[in-house]
Design an enzyme around this catalytic site. Structure first.
Site, mmCIF file in Angstrom:
data_model
loop_
_atom_site.group_PDB
_atom_site.id
_atom_site.type_symbol
_atom_site.label_atom_id
_atom_site.label_comp_id
_atom_site.label_asym_id
_atom_site.label_seq_id
_atom_site.Cartn_x
_atom_site.Cartn_y
_atom_site.Cartn_z
ATOM 1 N N HIS A 102 0.838 -1.210 0.000
ATOM 2 C CA HIS A 102 0.000 0.000 0.000
ATOM 3 C C HIS A 102 0.874 1.262 0.000
ATOM 4 O O HIS A 102 0.605 2.207 -0.755
ATOM 5 C CB HIS A 102 -0.867 0.071 1.270
ATOM 6 N N LYS A 121 -19.072 -4.408 10.972
ATOM 7 C CA LYS A 121 -18.051 -5.459 10.822
ATOM 8 C C LYS A 121 -16.807 -5.074 11.601
ATOM 9 O O LYS A 121 -16.217 -4.015 11.345
ATOM 10 C CB LYS A 121 -17.675 -5.629 9.344
ATOM 11 N N ARG A 147 -1.589 -6.204 -7.912
ATOM 12 C CA ARG A 147 -0.478 -7.140 -7.720
ATOM 13 C C ARG A 147 -0.384 -8.126 -8.877
ATOM 14 O O ARG A 147 0.672 -8.682 -9.134
ATOM 15 C CB ARG A 147 -0.657 -7.902 -6.405
#
Ligand code: PNS
Length: 163
Positions: free
Chosen positions: A21, A45, A95
């Site tokens: 990141h 969550k 990626r």
């Protein structure tokens, strides 16, 4: 005539930020006047790290990048966050092909919703195998993830999971 500020949003969960990141966000900051790192989350969550900790880990890890700020947004569409921030682009790192397959429909949906463009940056191959979930799993069971996450994150994972 004053030129308009070109602002990009780098969205994610950042639970926690990894060196993959950091690489993508820092490169985005060379391409735009301003970058907002947006931590998007669902309050229902529970992630591994609290939102305040994710923000402070991002701030510490990206302290060298001057034209950047970090903000959290609960229960919001990314396109609405971008509109409120006056951002003209979303930047995401890829990626590999699996990331592309996951990201492409979201980029198209976001473009459909408001016309915002998504810019994909190829991730540094040194971090091709690095994800927040994988580094947490390795660290939780005592594996060595030095070099894959910022030092502040290493310390936070030791606090969270034990040495
Ligand atoms: O780091 P992640 O978990 O891959 O980030 C995914 C994130 C937060 C960028 C994505 O889930 C998102 O954009 N969430 C906001 C809600 C939204 O706009 N959903 C529609 C996407 S087309």
């Amino acid at each position: 005539m004053a030129s308009e500020v070109r602002r990009a949003v780098c969205p994610g969960s950042y639970d926690p930020v990894t060196n993959g990141h950091v690489d993508v966000v820092a490169r985005a900051a060379t391409l735009f006047d301003e970058v907002v790192v947006a931590v998007l989350y669902n309050p229902a969550k529970r992630g591994t790290f609290a939102i305040e900790e994710r923000l402070s880990l991002l701030e510490e890890s990206l302290a060298d990048v001057p034209n950047l700020r970090v903000e959290a947004f609960a229960d919001r569409l990314l396109v609405d966050v971008c509109r409120d921030l006056g951002a003209s682009a979303i930047v995401k790192g890829l990626r590999g092909g699996t990331d592309f397959a996951y990201e492409l429909p979201m980029a198209r949906m976001n473009k459909h919703l408001t016309g915002i463009e998504t810019v994909f940056l190829p991730g540094d191959p040194r971090f091709e195998h690095v994800s927040s979930s994988l580094v947490k799993e390795v660290a939780r069971y005592g594996g060595d993830v030095r070099g894959l996450v910022p030092d502040a994150v290493l310390a936070a994972m030791t606090r969270q999971f034990g040495p």
